[in-house]
Design a protein around this motif. Structure first.
Motif, PDB file in Angstrom:
ATOM      1  N   ASP A 112      53.681  25.782  16.668  1.00 52.52           N
ATOM      2  CA  ASP A 112      51.734  25.824  16.884  1.00 52.52           C
ATOM      3  C   ASP A 112      51.580  26.932  15.778  1.00 52.52           C
ATOM      4  O   ASP A 112      51.684  27.388  15.160  1.00 52.52           O
ATOM      5  N   ILE A 113      50.016  27.134  16.070  1.00 46.76           N
ATOM      6  CA  ILE A 113      48.742  27.777  15.430  1.00 46.76           C
ATOM      7  C   ILE A 113      48.479  28.397  16.392  1.00 46.76           C
ATOM      8  O   ILE A 113      47.711  28.153  17.041  1.00 46.76           O
ATOM      9  N   ASP A 114      48.051  29.766  15.879  1.00 45.83           N
ATOM     10  CA  ASP A 114      47.415  30.986  16.574  1.00 45.83           C
ATOM     11  C   ASP A 114      46.238  31.043  15.695  1.00 45.83           C
ATOM     12  O   ASP A 114      46.054  31.703  14.403  1.00 45.83           O
ATOM     13  N   VAL A 115      45.034  30.441  16.236  1.00 44.78           N
ATOM     14  CA  VAL A 115      44.050  30.187  15.226  1.00 44.78           C
ATOM     15  C   VAL A 115      42.925  31.431  15.052  1.00 44.78           C
ATOM     16  O   VAL A 115      42.493  31.977  14.316  1.00 44.78           O
ATOM     17  N   GLU A 116      43.379  32.810  16.017  1.00 48.76           N
ATOM     18  CA  GLU A 116      42.688  33.949  15.800  1.00 48.76           C
ATOM     19  C   GLU A 116      43.958  34.691  14.683  1.00 48.76           C
ATOM     20  O   GLU A 116      43.061  35.772  14.070  1.00 48.76           O
ATOM     21  N   ARG A 117      44.285  35.026  14.752  1.00 48.47           N
ATOM     22  CA  ARG A 117      45.643  35.715  13.330  1.00 48.47           C
ATOM     23  C   ARG A 117      46.592  34.769  12.674  1.00 48.47           C
ATOM     24  O   ARG A 117      46.601  34.996  11.562  1.00 48.47           O
ATOM     25  N   MET A 118      45.946  33.321  12.859  1.00 53.22           N
ATOM     26  CA  MET A 118      45.715  32.942  11.486  1.00 53.22           C
ATOM     27  C   MET A 118      47.134  32.816  10.998  1.00 53.22           C
ATOM     28  O   MET A 118      47.489  33.088  10.143  1.00 53.22           O
TER      29      MET A 118
ATOM     30  N   PHE B 106      51.178  30.476  11.577  1.00 50.92           N
ATOM     31  CA  PHE B 106      52.389  29.982  13.082  1.00 50.92           C
ATOM     32  C   PHE B 106      52.974  30.848  13.614  1.00 50.92           C
ATOM     33  O   PHE B 106      53.164  31.992  13.181  1.00 50.92           O
TER      34      PHE B 106
END
Length: 286
Positions: free
Chosen positions: A199-205, A207
């Motif tokens: 998945d992707i953590d969009v806040e920390r940019m 994986f």
């Protein structure tokens, strides 16, 4: 309710799937005490051996170019020894069949040695968890499926114990693949594998790990394939390994032709006691 899976007589159709709940002798004993019909040991992972060797090699000051190969062989043998000891210990400590598991990422001959050693250690059956990443846009689906079949052919020819294959969920024609595996010596198929999904953590940019656990609603993605396969290929035993969280789900799978059901996420959510609860539901319903 007793069951027959891969030619093995089980006291229950509930099998604990390859997971942390089958990675140690203490956990396997808990599965047996809770009423599991069999356990599939946590897989030997080829990529774990390769990545561990690669990480050590970068710190090596060896002038020899084959240091990486040596590390792979050494780590592989050490890893295998621990796994074989677990098979032998679990067989002595419990009365339930112990199914060994191999997670393959390469279509080569290396796994036949592992399979033979597992059989000698006392494994009642072998579950192949094959993952060939489709990263080459020029390779056809038929070529990839042929690689799966070739792995099964080599392993099944090397051992006398029954071999099952944990299938990936996204196959164009699951019946054609299952038929090909049957022709090459497979005794069963497991539906379906849950590959690692990032998945992707969009806040920390960055994986991150996706949710590894199944949900009850996922059972509906499995029942049709189980019914089709058990009807078209009655020679193959089918186990359901996705979405079985309670007794009702287990009964649905059995009604569609499954010989056994595998549980993991249900144990994570409800503890080992869920194994007995599912078995009791099946008995009461029957």
């Amino acid at each position: 309710m007793k069951a027959t899976y891969l030619g093995l007589e089980l006291d229950s159709p509930i099998v604990v799937s390859s997971s942390p709940y089958t990675a140690t002798l203490a956990n396997i004993e808990k599965c047996a005490a809770a009423g599991a019909g069999a356990v599939v040991l946590k897989s030997i992972f080829e990529e774990q051996i390769l990545h561990h060797a690669a990480s050590l090699e970068q710190y090596s000051d060896s002038p020899y170019g084959d240091a990486g190969d040596y590390l792979q062989r050494y780590l592989g043998e050490d890893y295998k020894a621990g796994f074989l000891q677990l098979i032998a210990d679990a067989r002595r400590a419990t009365r339930i069949p112990v199914i060994a598991s191999i997670n393959c990422i390469a279509a080569d001959d290396g796994w036949t040695d592992y399979a033979v050693a597992m059989e000698a250690a006392g494994a009642a059956a072998l579950e192949l968890n094959i993952f060939l990443q489709p990263t080459d846009r020029h390779r056809t689906a038929q070529e990839l499926e042929q690689d799966y079949a070739d792995v099964v052919r080599r392993v099944a020819a090397a051992v006398k114990i029954p071999v099952s294959v944990k299938l990936p969920m996204r196959l164009t024609n699951v019946l054609a693949v299952a038929d090909s595996l049957l022709a090459r010596g497979a005794r069963g198929v497991v539906m379906f594998n849950r590959f690692f999904e990032p998945d992707i953590d969009v806040e920390r940019m960055a994986f991150v790990n996706g949710n590894p656990f199944s949900e009850p609603a996922e059972l509906r993605n499995v029942l049709r394939s189980v019914a089709l396969c058990s009807t078209a290929l009655p020679q193959l035993d089918v186990a359901v390994s996705t979405g079985v969280h309670d007794g009702e789900a287990a009964v649905k799978a059995l009604l569609c032709g499954a010989s056994a059901v595998q549980v993991c996420s249900a144990i994570h959510k409800s503890g080992y006691e869920v194994i007995g609860e599912i078995s009791r539901f099946i008995d009461d319903w029957a």
